[in-house]
Enzyme design. Sequence first.
Site, PDB file in Angstrom:
ATOM      1  N   LYS A 198      -4.735   6.672  -7.121  1.00 33.59           N
ATOM      2  CA  LYS A 198      -3.788   6.403  -8.203  1.00 33.59           C
ATOM      3  C   LYS A 198      -4.357   6.761  -9.582  1.00 33.59           C
ATOM      4  O   LYS A 198      -5.561   6.997  -9.733  1.00 33.59           O
ATOM      5  CB  LYS A 198      -3.380   4.920  -8.152  1.00 33.59           C
ATOM      6  CG  LYS A 198      -2.555   4.549  -6.907  1.00 33.59           C
ATOM      7  CD  LYS A 198      -2.091   3.102  -6.988  1.00 33.59           C
ATOM      8  CE  LYS A 198      -1.221   2.735  -5.793  1.00 33.59           C
ATOM      9  NZ  LYS A 198      -0.708   1.334  -5.913  1.00 33.59           N
ATOM     10  N   PHE A 222       8.652  -5.525 -11.058  1.00 38.63           N
ATOM     11  CA  PHE A 222       7.596  -4.640 -11.561  1.00 38.63           C
ATOM     12  C   PHE A 222       7.901  -3.161 -11.331  1.00 38.63           C
ATOM     13  O   PHE A 222       7.061  -2.304 -11.596  1.00 38.63           O
ATOM     14  CB  PHE A 222       6.251  -5.005 -10.912  1.00 38.63           C
ATOM     15  CG  PHE A 222       6.265  -4.985  -9.405  1.00 38.63           C
ATOM     16  CD1 PHE A 222       6.168  -3.799  -8.699  1.00 38.63           C
ATOM     17  CD2 PHE A 222       6.374  -6.173  -8.694  1.00 38.63           C
ATOM     18  CE1 PHE A 222       6.192  -3.775  -7.319  1.00 38.63           C
ATOM     19  CE2 PHE A 222       6.396  -6.170  -7.296  1.00 38.63           C
ATOM     20  CZ  PHE A 222       6.302  -4.954  -6.617  1.00 38.63           C
ATOM     21  N   ARG A 238      -5.763   0.550   5.588  1.00 39.81           N
ATOM     22  CA  ARG A 238      -5.423  -0.725   4.934  1.00 39.81           C
ATOM     23  C   ARG A 238      -6.661  -1.621   4.863  1.00 39.81           C
ATOM     24  O   ARG A 238      -6.864  -2.327   3.880  1.00 39.81           O
ATOM     25  CB  ARG A 238      -4.298  -1.456   5.688  1.00 39.81           C
ATOM     26  CG  ARG A 238      -2.933  -0.772   5.703  1.00 39.81           C
ATOM     27  CD  ARG A 238      -2.251  -0.612   4.374  1.00 39.81           C
ATOM     28  NE  ARG A 238      -2.146  -1.815   3.593  1.00 39.81           N
ATOM     29  CZ  ARG A 238      -1.315  -1.944   2.536  1.00 39.81           C
ATOM     30  NH1 ARG A 238      -0.510  -0.942   2.175  1.00 39.81           N
ATOM     31  NH2 ARG A 238      -1.291  -3.045   1.833  1.00 39.81           N
ATOM     32  N   THR A 258      -3.697  -6.068  -1.935  1.00 40.89           N
ATOM     33  CA  THR A 258      -2.968  -5.498  -3.077  1.00 40.89           C
ATOM     34  C   THR A 258      -3.529  -6.012  -4.396  1.00 40.89           C
ATOM     35  O   THR A 258      -3.744  -5.238  -5.338  1.00 40.89           O
ATOM     36  CB  THR A 258      -1.471  -5.880  -2.978  1.00 40.89           C
ATOM     37  OG1 THR A 258      -0.984  -5.503  -1.680  1.00 40.89           O
ATOM     38  CG2 THR A 258      -0.657  -5.197  -4.062  1.00 40.89           C
ATOM     39  N   GLU A 313       6.202   9.099   4.460  1.00 35.26           N
ATOM     40  CA  GLU A 313       5.460   9.326   3.210  1.00 35.26           C
ATOM     41  C   GLU A 313       4.726  10.668   3.227  1.00 35.26           C
ATOM     42  O   GLU A 313       4.680  11.375   2.215  1.00 35.26           O
ATOM     43  CB  GLU A 313       4.496   8.166   2.968  1.00 35.26           C
ATOM     44  CG  GLU A 313       5.241   6.873   2.644  1.00 35.26           C
ATOM     45  CD  GLU A 313       4.353   5.644   2.503  1.00 35.26           C
ATOM     46  OE1 GLU A 313       4.887   4.561   2.222  1.00 35.26           O
ATOM     47  OE2 GLU A 313       3.116   5.773   2.658  1.00 35.26           O
TER      48      GLU A 313
HETATM   49  P1  DAT Z   1       0.404  -2.245  -1.345  1.00 38.58           P
HETATM   50  O1  DAT Z   1       0.142  -1.140  -2.337  1.00 38.58           O
HETATM   51  O2  DAT Z   1      -0.831  -3.070  -1.070  1.00 38.58           O
HETATM   52  O3  DAT Z   1       1.054  -1.750  -0.073  1.00 38.58           O
HETATM   53  P2  DAT Z   1       3.028  -3.308  -2.105  1.00 38.58           P
HETATM   54  O4  DAT Z   1       3.607  -2.301  -1.176  1.00 38.58           O
HETATM   55  O5  DAT Z   1       3.436  -4.733  -1.941  1.00 38.58           O
HETATM   56  O6  DAT Z   1       1.423  -3.272  -2.051  1.00 38.58           O
HETATM   57  O7  DAT Z   1       3.343  -2.894  -3.624  1.00 38.58           O
HETATM   58  C1  DAT Z   1       3.297  -1.538  -4.022  1.00 38.58           C
HETATM   59  C2  DAT Z   1       2.613  -1.453  -5.353  1.00 38.58           C
HETATM   60  O8  DAT Z   1       3.400  -2.125  -6.347  1.00 38.58           O
HETATM   61  C3  DAT Z   1       1.243  -2.139  -5.427  1.00 38.58           C
HETATM   62  O9  DAT Z   1       0.195  -1.337  -4.939  1.00 38.58           O
HETATM   63  C4  DAT Z   1       1.117  -2.397  -6.897  1.00 38.58           C
HETATM   64  C5  DAT Z   1       2.542  -2.724  -7.312  1.00 38.58           C
HETATM   65  N1  DAT Z   1       2.753  -4.181  -7.286  1.00 38.58           N
HETATM   66  C6  DAT Z   1       2.927  -4.975  -6.209  1.00 38.58           C
HETATM   67  N2  DAT Z   1       3.090  -6.253  -6.547  1.00 38.58           N
HETATM   68  C7  DAT Z   1       3.003  -6.286  -7.908  1.00 38.58           C
HETATM   69  C8  DAT Z   1       3.075  -7.327  -8.895  1.00 38.58           C
HETATM   70  N3  DAT Z   1       3.268  -8.590  -8.540  1.00 38.58           N
HETATM   71  N4  DAT Z   1       2.914  -6.958 -10.202  1.00 38.58           N
HETATM   72  C9  DAT Z   1       2.720  -5.676 -10.568  1.00 38.58           C
HETATM   73  N5  DAT Z   1       2.647  -4.652  -9.684  1.00 38.58           N
HETATM   74  C10 DAT Z   1       2.778  -4.957  -8.385  1.00 38.58           C
HETATM   75 MG    MG Z   2       2.937  -1.000   0.268  1.00 35.08          MG
END
Ligand code: DAT
Ligand code: MG
Length: 140
Positions: free
Chosen positions: A11, A59, A87, A93, A128
């Site tokens: 990222k 978000f 993972r 996360t 993806e």
């Molecule tokens: P991951 O990337 O671990 O699969 P996710 O799919 O739940 O997590 O969320 C995708 C992305 O969104 C994550 O990498 C960062 C952002 N994100 C998730 N929860 C968030 C939050 N509470 N505040 C800000 N950004 C968030």
């Molecule tokens: Mg995810």
Amino acid sequence: MAVTRTFSIIKPDATRRNLTGAVTKMLEEAGLRVVASKRIHMTKEQAEGFYAVHAERPFFGELVEFMMSEPVVVQVLEGEDAVKRNRDIMGATNPAEADEGTIRKEYALSIGENTVHGSDSDENAKIEIGFFFNEDEIVG
Ligand code: DAT
Ligand code: MG
């Protein structure tokens, strides 16, 4: 266990800090092979499309802006049980909850700027990978 593929993104917080190599080294040391890789600057359409599943989350706007803020490196990773393996090495996360030795524990700045993306299922990995790569760009 079968050799499978997953999709990864290094990222903007990582490319900005010149951590592409450091992150890739951790992926490789975890037993994942980079079988496709390219550096791109995501468009708004790509960022919104890729994260469409999160469109209703509070978000979402911040996430899309972040993913467009600097270049990213999109990768296809191959290995035994690649989705879980990736993972596991990524970590939680939220970096505050990530285990020692994981990429996010080592490098993530916050829950938003968390260094790497990884697919969460074989089905989503296929989708993806197809979002960013043609089959002829993947060299196993
Ligand atoms: P991951 O990337 O671990 O699969 P996710 O799919 O739940 O997590 O969320 C995708 C992305 O969104 C994550 O990498 C960062 C952002 N994100 C998730 N929860 C968030 C939050 N509470 N505040 C800000 N950004 C968030
Ligand atoms: Mg995810």
